[in-house]
Design an enzyme around this catalytic site. Structure first.
Site, PDB file in Angstrom:
ATOM      1  N   THR A 293       0.828  -1.201   0.000  1.00 59.71           N
ATOM      2  CA  THR A 293       0.000   0.000   0.000  1.00 59.71           C
ATOM      3  C   THR A 293       0.867   1.257   0.000  1.00 59.71           C
ATOM      4  O   THR A 293       0.418   2.318  -0.413  1.00 59.71           O
ATOM      5  CB  THR A 293      -0.944   0.017   1.223  1.00 59.71           C
ATOM      6  OG1 THR A 293      -0.212  -0.380   2.375  1.00 59.71           O
ATOM      7  CG2 THR A 293      -2.112  -0.909   1.016  1.00 59.71           C
TER       8      THR A 293
ATOM      9  N   LYS B  19       0.920   5.276  -1.789  1.00 58.79           N
ATOM     10  CA  LYS B  19       1.192   6.531  -1.083  1.00 58.79           C
ATOM     11  C   LYS B  19       2.293   7.324  -1.794  1.00 58.79           C
ATOM     12  O   LYS B  19       2.199   8.544  -1.949  1.00 58.79           O
ATOM     13  CB  LYS B  19       1.598   6.244   0.375  1.00 58.79           C
ATOM     14  CG  LYS B  19       0.468   5.627   1.188  1.00 58.79           C
ATOM     15  CD  LYS B  19       0.937   5.008   2.509  1.00 58.79           C
ATOM     16  CE  LYS B  19      -0.156   4.094   3.067  1.00 58.79           C
ATOM     17  NZ  LYS B  19       0.302   3.234   4.174  1.00 58.79           N
TER      18      LYS B  19
HETATM   19  I1  GPV Z   1      -0.592 -11.918   6.663  1.00 55.29           I
HETATM   20  N1  GPV Z   1       0.392  -8.002   5.594  1.00 55.29           N
HETATM   21  C1  GPV Z   1       0.955  -7.489   6.750  1.00 55.29           C
HETATM   22  O1  GPV Z   1       1.287  -6.303   6.800  1.00 55.29           O
HETATM   23  N2  GPV Z   1       1.129  -8.287   7.817  1.00 55.29           N
HETATM   24  C2  GPV Z   1       0.727  -9.569   7.830  1.00 55.29           C
HETATM   25  O2  GPV Z   1       0.901 -10.279   8.828  1.00 55.29           O
HETATM   26  C3  GPV Z   1       0.113 -10.057   6.659  1.00 55.29           C
HETATM   27  C4  GPV Z   1      -0.026  -9.283   5.548  1.00 55.29           C
HETATM   28  C5  GPV Z   1       0.231  -7.101   4.445  1.00 55.29           C
HETATM   29  C6  GPV Z   1       0.753  -7.644   3.126  1.00 55.29           C
HETATM   30  O3  GPV Z   1       2.069  -8.126   3.286  1.00 55.29           O
HETATM   31  C7  GPV Z   1       0.720  -6.489   2.120  1.00 55.29           C
HETATM   32  O4  GPV Z   1       1.109  -6.946   0.841  1.00 55.29           O
HETATM   33  C8  GPV Z   1      -0.686  -5.911   2.054  1.00 55.29           C
HETATM   34  O5  GPV Z   1      -0.681  -4.744   1.275  1.00 55.29           O
HETATM   35  C9  GPV Z   1      -1.199  -5.573   3.438  1.00 55.29           C
HETATM   36  O6  GPV Z   1      -1.117  -6.697   4.291  1.00 55.29           O
HETATM   37  C10 GPV Z   1      -2.638  -5.104   3.427  1.00 55.29           C
HETATM   38  O7  GPV Z   1      -3.438  -5.976   2.702  1.00 55.29           O
END
Ligand code: GPV
Length: 835
Positions: free
Chosen positions: A681, A685
């Site tokens: 994301t 940004k």
């Molecule tokens: I599962 N994501 C995260 O930040 N922590 C986690 O434990 C898991 C997923 C993230 C993904 O890595 C990103 O690619 C994604 O944009 C985000 O979740 C929101 O969907």
């Protein structure tokens, strides 16, 4: 429309209405509130009001305003009797609240004047706030953006989470190593309302007794064990340019009054009774600092059940007030599972309906599956949650029985559809027949929900064709869908980059674009306007100067704000490939060193900026941080290099720092191995703030490319469909490492960047252990693409045009669009428009 029960009888309501709090609307009213809070709430005065006290009083003044609107919003929703959305997330990475509240309420200028009158500067006051850092990274920040959009779009929605006493740790870099420091953030938090009257008793352990009721039906009784009390803390969530103010309810654990062992207390065993108390409080004490990794700790499972049970109790209590029939529950309630962390909610609702409310299994199960939706955020196997059956049996004996029953009925339907397919049954079973047996939470979430979504197109395709492909065969393709992530333009443009926001407003006809981001497309009409492009470039430069000063202040390194700022800030993870970036930096350093002074003068200066936390137990990620810092220590003081290359590691990357860093980037790196980053994301940004991207064909990079045009993005590297074959070849064929990369490795191993042994494993991962993340395969195209970046950056006029065109085409990536898709396609809820 139904009448609302009021606790105050009709004749006395007049007095209430007469004194209704309206909140300040002008500078004078604001100042009066601030002084009142300084003097009474904080018991300070003009003789001892520092910036901290001024921040607290300002926040309390805004909080009062928000809570008035919050009350009205809740009452409006109750009266309208509409369906509500509940977003269950173990993480909400909110960042700071004050600036956001001032902007959303539309009173920042009023506050600026008032704060000035009282002897402070608004920027200094804003900086006083401690980030609410109840999350790890993208998943938690997505939840926070969603809350902003839900409120801004007037959806009746609540967030439910845990009130951790310690958020994500603070990162210090000491001698190049990450050191973790606890983040105790609750000393005084003006944004939360403790609701000591809203509590739920939560049961753990114990055993299950079965009995027959008068009709001969078997009834389960979960008995014994221990009780922990959940206390609600509410945070108001203001929408932008609307009175709608939603609620984020966070649960805090404490010993239940029944639990505090008075027997022990009276027997003089005071210490052990206090120990019990502390054990209860431990449940909500700390956020687990792992991103994209499941560590299977018992306390984490306790957190999950504690939070889920309290939230469901609250939701069910609210539903029951409406006196509707149970079958109407899904018409009133939509619950979204943010990843599998809240999946026990599926089981808990089934338990409430069957064991407590006495519904038949099938009727209850219909209600349950119509209520839940599940969002998956990763395909990485190490992140897919599994809990040992034995642990579940011990902690939640009745829930395990229900899981077994859910699985039994599910497998029966599978058996009917695919007779005699034993392989299918074992592959989709919610219980993994391993040693020890495990409960597969993602499978439970799929079976318990009516919709399952991924977070970007490629990711949603991948889950349907790989990890969940059998479930597509069983349930049909309609159950699976995509909702590409988005970000809130309020925080990530208007708040983080106020000058750019004003410039855009001046070219698109006001601030409408903050409510409808597709309006940005009007910017393309101004692209040939020289003064506009000049101001655009000036704003970027000013943002870089601000970051330059921050780097000087915190790291005592002087960087040239005219250099290309190349930024990679995100959690440190092998799949995100910060190692590819730093190897590329070393390659650039070697190339510069090999040049004659005349040749060097022709090179483009670059500042490579890194930031991000490694999970405390992730050894390799910590080595990557160490290498980046060591490279910086050598390069930054090399007199041959000067401004041509600087390597910066920004300590303790978090939301408020992102708000400063993102607007200052020329180029940001989103370079995960194809197929590993579900969406990303921050890529959105950075582009929204007028920076270009170097990236792989992964996650939302693909849709960003489609929207902004491939001429405006620097793509490189292996495609996801080729990853598997390459990995196979590494393991079973002969694996030759790229020769330029080998030179980088030789330099590391010669001791140029400190003790070579420290980085032996990083090098060996590529050279000797199969290069799982394809660093070598992608190295040459990465270097070549970086060369193209240098060339294109020299043509500043064309670069700025690319940036403007990209911003103009980013409308799709608003979390407003994303939330509308959830509302229509998954939740079936509508906004409650305010007159
Ligand atoms: I599962 N994501 C995260 O930040 N922590 C986690 O434990 C898991 C997923 C993230 C993904 O890595 C990103 O690619 C994604 O944009 C985000 O979740 C929101 O969907």
């Amino acid at each position: 429309v139904k009448s609302v029960e009021a606790s105050i009888p009709e004749p006395q309501r007049e007095a209430w209405k007469k004194h209704q709090v309206e909140g300040f609307t002008d500078k004078d009213g604001f100042e009066k509130e601030v002084v009142r809070h300084v003097e009474t709430t904080l018991a300070r005065s003009l003789f001892n009001c520092d910036e901290g006290a001024a921040y607290s009083a300002t926040s309390l003044a805004f909080r009062d305003r928000l809570i008035t609107e919050w009350n009205r919003t809740q009452q409006r929703q109750t009266t309208a009797d509409t369906k509500r959305v509940y977003y269950l997330s173990l993480e909400f990475l909110m960042g700071r609240a004050l600036d956001n509240a001032m902007l959303n309420v539309g009173l920042k200028d009023v506050a600026r004047g008032g704060i000035d009158d009282l002897g402070f500067r608004i920027e200094d006051i804003i900086e006083q706030e401690h980030d609410a850092a109840l999350g790890n990274g993208g998943l938690g920040r997505l939840a926070a953006c969603f809350l902003d959009s839900l409120a801004s779009l007037n959806y009746p929605a609540w967030g439910y989470g845990l009130r951790y006493r310690y958020g994500i740790f603070k990162q210090e870099i000491i001698n190049g190593y990450q050191v973790e420091v606890p983040d105790y953030w609750l000393d005084f938090n003006p944004w939360e309302f403790p609701r000591h009257d809203v509590t739920v008793d939560i049961q753990f352990y114990g055993n299950v007794r079965k009995s027959q009721d008068e009709n001969g039906k078997t009834v389960a009784h979960w008995e014994g064990g221990e009780i922990v009390t959940a206390v609600a803390y509410d945070m108001p969530i203001p929408g932008y340019a609307t009175p709608s103010t939603n609620n984020l309810r966070l649960w805090s654990s404490k010993a239940s009054s029944g639990e505090f062992d008075f027997q022990k207390f009276n027997n003089g065993d005071y210490e052990s009774s206090v120990a019990d108390q502390q054990r209860a409080e431990t449940i909500s004490a700390v956020l687990y600092p792992n991103d994209n990794l499941d560590r299977g700790k018992e306390l984490r499972l306790k957190q999950q059940y504690f939070w889920v049970a309290a939230s469901l109790y609250d939701i069910v209590r609210r539903f029951k007030k409406s006196k509707r029939a149970w079958r109407e529950f899904p018409d009133q309630v939509a619950i979204q599972l943010n990843d599998t962390h809240p999946t026990l909610a599926v089981v808990e609702l089934q338990r409430i309906l069957v064991d407590i409310e006495g519904l038949e299994w099938d009727e209850a199960w219909n209600i349950v599956t119509s209520t839940f939706g599940y969002t998956n955020h990763t395909v990485l196997p190490e992140a897919l949650e599994k809990w040992p059956v034995g642990l579940m049996q011990h902690l939640l004996p009745r829930h395990l029985q229900i899981i077994y029953d859910i699985n039994l009925f599910f497998l029966q339907t599978v058996e009917k559809k695919f007779p005699n397919d034993r392989e299918m049954l074992t592959s989709v079973s919610i219980i993994e027949e391993s040693q020890p047996k495990m409960v597969r939470m993602a499978y439970l979430a799929i079976v318990g929900s009516h919709k399952v979504n991924g977070v970007a197109e490629l990711h949603s395709d991948l889950i349907q064709t790989t990890i969940f492909k059998d479930f597509v065969k069983i349930f049909g393709a309609d159950k699976f869908t995509n909702v590409t992530n988005g970000i809130t333009p309020r925080r990530w443009l208007h708040q983080a980059n106020p000058r750019l926001s004003e410039l855009i407003a001046s070219k698109t006809g006001g601030h409408e674009f903050l409510k409808d981001l597709t309006q940005l497309n009007k910017l393309e009409l101004s692209i040939d306007d020289d003064a506009f492009r000049k101001e655009w470039a000036e704003i970027k430069y000013a943002n870089k100067v601000r970051l330059t000063k921050y780097i000087k202040k915190t790291l005592d390194v002087t960087v040239n704000p005219a250099a290309l700022f190349d930024v990679q800030v995100k959690r440190i993870h092998e799949y995100k490939r910060q190692q590819l970036n730093i190897f590329g930096v070393i390659h650039r350093y070697l190339a510069l060193k090999a040049m004659s002074p005349e040749e060097r003068k022709k090179q483009l200066p670059r500042v490579s900026i890194f930031g991000g936390k490694a999970a405390p137990g992730y050894w390799m990620a910590k080595q990557i941080i160490h290498l980046i810092n060591n490279v910086g220590a050598v390069v930054n003081k090399d007199p041959d290099i000067g401004d041509l290359l600087k390597v910066i590691y920004l300590e303790d990357y978090n939301v408020s720092k992102a708000e400063m860093i993102v607007p200052a980037s020329d180029l940001s790196e989103h370079i995960s191995t194809a197929g590993t980053e579900a969406s990303g994301t921050s890529n959105m940004k950075f582009v929204l703030n007028g920076g270009l991207i170097i990236g792989t064909c992964d996650g939302a990079n693909i849709e960003i490319t489609r929207e902004i045009g491939q001429e405006n993005i620097f793509l490189f590297g292996t495609l996801s469909e080729d990853v598997e074959d390459l990995r196979h070849a590494h393991t079973y064929g002969s694996h030759t490492v790229d020769s330029d990369l080998n030179k980088v490795f030789d330099t590391i191993q010669s001791g140029t960047f400190g003790e070579p042994n420290d980085f032996g494993a990083m090098v060996a991962a590529v050279r000797d252990h199969g290069d799982f993340y394809l660093v070598s395969d992608d190295f040459q195209s990465y270097i070549d693409t970086q060369k193209m970046v240098d060339t294109e950056y020299r043509n500043q006029d064309e670069w700025v045009r690319k940036c403007i065109r990209s911003v103009a085409r980013m409308g799709f990536f608003s979390s407003d669009r994303c939330i509308n898709e959830y509302a229509e396609g998954i939740w079936n809820v509508e906004p409650l428009v305010v007159k």
